[in-house]
Enzyme design. Structure first.
Site, PDB file in Angstrom:
ATOM      1  N   CYS A  33     -89.397 -35.023 -78.938  1.00  0.00           N
ATOM      2  CA  CYS A  33     -90.178 -36.028 -78.644  1.00  0.00           C
ATOM      3  C   CYS A  33     -90.909 -36.096 -77.619  1.00  0.00           C
ATOM      4  O   CYS A  33     -91.887 -35.255 -77.471  1.00  0.00           O
ATOM      5  CB  CYS A  33     -89.563 -37.344 -79.068  1.00  0.00           C
ATOM      6  SG  CYS A  33     -90.507 -38.676 -79.754  1.00  0.00           S
ATOM      7  N   HIS A  36     -86.703 -36.581 -83.582  1.00  0.00           N
ATOM      8  CA  HIS A  36     -85.516 -36.522 -82.848  1.00  0.00           C
ATOM      9  C   HIS A  36     -84.314 -35.759 -83.937  1.00  0.00           C
ATOM     10  O   HIS A  36     -83.567 -36.372 -84.532  1.00  0.00           O
ATOM     11  CB  HIS A  36     -84.832 -37.723 -82.564  1.00  0.00           C
ATOM     12  CG  HIS A  36     -85.673 -38.282 -81.344  1.00  0.00           C
ATOM     13  ND1 HIS A  36     -85.470 -38.532 -80.313  1.00  0.00           N
ATOM     14  CD2 HIS A  36     -86.702 -39.151 -81.633  1.00  0.00           C
ATOM     15  CE1 HIS A  36     -86.285 -39.039 -79.439  1.00  0.00           C
ATOM     16  NE2 HIS A  36     -87.214 -39.601 -80.457  1.00  0.00           N
ATOM     17  N   GLU A  52     -81.587 -34.638 -83.078  1.00  0.00           N
ATOM     18  CA  GLU A  52     -80.246 -34.886 -82.817  1.00  0.00           C
ATOM     19  C   GLU A  52     -79.475 -36.069 -83.565  1.00  0.00           C
ATOM     20  O   GLU A  52     -78.354 -36.126 -83.658  1.00  0.00           O
ATOM     21  CB  GLU A  52     -79.877 -35.248 -81.160  1.00  0.00           C
ATOM     22  CG  GLU A  52     -80.856 -36.650 -80.884  1.00  0.00           C
ATOM     23  CD  GLU A  52     -82.102 -36.681 -80.471  1.00  0.00           C
ATOM     24  OE1 GLU A  52     -82.873 -35.697 -80.979  1.00  0.00           O
ATOM     25  OE2 GLU A  52     -82.797 -37.379 -79.823  1.00  0.00           O
TER      26      GLU A  52
HETATM   27  N1  GLN Z   1     -93.045 -42.071 -75.321  1.00  0.00           N
HETATM   28  C1  GLN Z   1     -93.457 -41.429 -76.450  1.00  0.00           C
HETATM   29  C2  GLN Z   1     -93.992 -42.146 -77.571  1.00  0.00           C
HETATM   30  O1  GLN Z   1     -93.886 -43.243 -77.681  1.00  0.00           O
HETATM   31  C3  GLN Z   1     -91.947 -40.409 -77.031  1.00  0.00           C
HETATM   32  C4  GLN Z   1     -91.118 -41.249 -77.304  1.00  0.00           C
HETATM   33  C5  GLN Z   1     -89.918 -40.539 -77.642  1.00  0.00           C
HETATM   34  O2  GLN Z   1     -89.429 -39.569 -76.878  1.00  0.00           O
HETATM   35  N2  GLN Z   1     -89.010 -41.105 -78.228  1.00  0.00           N
HETATM   36  O3  GLN Z   1     -94.564 -41.450 -78.550  1.00  0.00           O
END
Ligand code: GLN
Length: 541
Positions: free
Chosen positions: A385, A514, A516
């Site tokens: 992410c 994600h 994970e």
């Molecule tokens: N802050 C980033 C976004 O909002 C990444 C979010 C995250 O890593 N879950 O896109």
């Protein structure tokens, strides 16, 4: 449908979540359909607005609920997806009741805390059970008995027991301290916890004795007499190296059949063979592999927390176990690399580096330095992410030559906003609608043939879970590709970049989703597996 409530005694953090998940696994291994519900007593409607240092990881379900990390444990142990209804907070319950009242759903009746709030809780529990066609619904009540905050949930449990006396069971997971100076396990705090539960009208049917050591016979007897629980229903639950061994240990105490007996059901053998094989692998994998996680949600006062990245850590373990390796995970604060760039050389000792999700400005430049180092020094790198967003920024700055490349999350007035806020998110941010409004839950991703990702998954269309507001700006796609970055995965509906890879590198993969959240102990995630394989290769060189 049978209901098993799990509450905690003496203190928080005794492992109620893992205990609940383990009981679920045991019942599933006896052939039953099981689901689990987490109740968090706070007012927050969900966990999404809380700092991970405050509350641990925010876990995301398929249907996009930002919930407590214990839901991740349920999914991992049960190997089942958990949905919206399986997560309750005081805020959620009140919100539902107030909305119904506003819609005249109570037919002009006076709406009261008792019984309307507990009734709402019961109705959500029932619909969660029905949705998953469960024989057993496990309900973990967060917090500790005696707290003001979880009273209404205990009240719901008590009320359910009155209406279905044969179908409700209470388990207390209680802590038994062994004070160092005394060297003896003490039962008194647990006796008080049971009395507190009694004063809420609830008698536990079973006590899980959490302690550093197994509980011995004299103390089992003592608890049995003072707490009014049969000797056989006091289950020893000592500290253990791997949480995945807990179902096996609980079954040694015959917990599954004790539960069935209490419900007047016939004993059944458990089939935990696959789980036992996993535990054997965990205990036999002696070859260590060093993995570094570069984050920022670690420190609370004088203590270091791993909770903020629990699903990442578990996913690394699942993948490592599958390769007969023992993962040794180090947490490094990204800010360390901002103060002293020499320490980047310390990264050499790792077989692989992960940059997990995150929010806000703090520690960003340190992470970008780490990514540059991994890219140039051929260290296997996996970005999740925010990890993807920063990899694209690093590449834009140092390979494509856009020195001011950044994300709109960090700086709005730069010329090269490589990571931009998604259009639908702009309105939400302007209106300060932050809670539960990110791009959340499962979305499809189409994979580019012959990439590392396509080969790892072995299919061309996948679905993964998301939690973000920002995205790679497609105006830069061509430039990135021209300079050698491979767009390995794209969301088909909106043409959003979901996976990037660098080909001339042992393993440089980053995902906007994600992965994970979907890794399970018996089904390690394909990308984590590929990452660990690359780490093993680097170590063997
Ligand atoms: N802050 C980033 C976004 O909002 C990444 C979010 C995250 O890593 N879950 O896109």
């Amino acid at each position: 449908m049978k209901y098993i409530f799990v509450a905690g005694g003496v203190m928080s953090g005794v492992g109620k979540g893992v205990a609940t998940a383990s009981i679920g696994r045991i019942l599933k291994s006896k052939g039953f359909k099981v689901t689990a519900i987490k109740i968090d007593p706070y007012i927050n409607v969900d966990a999404g607005t809380m700092n991970p240092v405050e509350h641990g990881e925010v876990f995301v379900t398929e249907d996009g609920v930002e919930c407590d990390q214990d839901v991740g444990n349920y999914e991992r142990f049960l190997d089942e997806n958990i949905y919206t209804e399986n997560y309750l907070t005081t805020g959620r319950v009140y919100q539902a009741v107030i909305n119904r009242e506003r819609n005249l759903g109570y037919n002009g009746k006076c709406v009261e805390v008792v019984p309307d709030i507990p009734n709402e809780v019961i109705s959500v529990i029932n619909s969660a059970g029905k949705r998953s066609k469960a024989d057993f619904v496990l309900i973990e009540i967060g917090g500790t008995v005696g707290e003001y905050q979880n009273m209404l949930f205990l009240e719901a449990a008590r009320m359910l027991k009155i209406s279905r006396p044969k179908d409700v069971l209470f388990i207390l997971v209680s802590f038994l301290p062994v004070p160092a100076k005394l060297g003896e396990m003490k039962t008194k705090p647990t006796q008080y916890a049971v009395r507190t539960l009694n004063s809420a009208g609830i008698q536990p049917d079973m006590i899980l004795a959490r302690s550093v050591l197994p509980i011995d016979e004299p103390r089992k007897k003592k608890i049995s007499i003072f707490c009014n629980v049969s000797y056989e229903d006091i289950i020893s639950a000592p500290d253990i190296d791997s949480i995945y061994e807990i179902p096996i240990n609980f079954e040694k105490e015959n917990i599954g059949n004790r539960i069935l007996k209490k419900f007047g059901m016939k004993s059944k053998t458990s089939d935990l063979r696959d789980w036992q094989l996993l535990v054997n692998k965990i205990n036999n994998g002696h070859k260590e592999i060093q993995i570094g996680i570069i984050g920022k949600y670690f420190e609370t006062g004088h203590f270091v927390l791993a909770d903020s990245y629990i699903s990442v850590i578990e996913a690394v373990k699942h993948a490592a176990f599958s390769q007969n390796m023992k993962p040794v995970i180090s947490w490094i604060s990204s800010e360390d690399f901002e103060k002293n760039s020499k320490s980047l050389n310390e990264l050499k000792k790792f077989a692989g580096i992960i940059i997990p999700g995150g929010f806000g400005n703090r520690g960003i430049e340190g992470k970008i330095k780490v990514i540059e180092y991994c890219r140039k020094n051929n260290i296997p790198f996996f970005g999740l992410c925010l990890g993807l967003q920063l990899s694209v920024i690093e590449f834009s700055r140092n390979v494509c030559g856009l020195k001011d490349a950044t994300s709109a999350e960090f700086k709005q007035n730069s010329k090269n906003i490589i990571i931009d806020v998604m259009p639908e998110q702009k309105v939400l941010l302007k209106e300060k609608k932050y809670g539960g409004t990110m791009r959340l839950g499962a979305y499809d991703c189409k994979l580019k043939p012959k990439t590392i990702s396509a080969m790892a998954y072995g299919q061309d269309l996948i679905s993964e879970r998301h939690r973000h507001r920002y995205e790679v700006n497609n105006n830069y796609k061509e430039l990135l590709e021209k300079n050698g970055m491979v767009i390995a995965g794209t969301n088909p509906e909106k043409d959003l970049i979901e996976i990037i890879e660098l080909p001339k590198h042992p393993f440089f993969v980053a995902t906007q989703f994600h992965p994970e959240f979907k890794s399970r102990p018996l089904k390690p995630h394909p990308l984590f597996k590929e990452f660990i394989k690359a780490c093993v290769k680097k170590d063997n060189k």
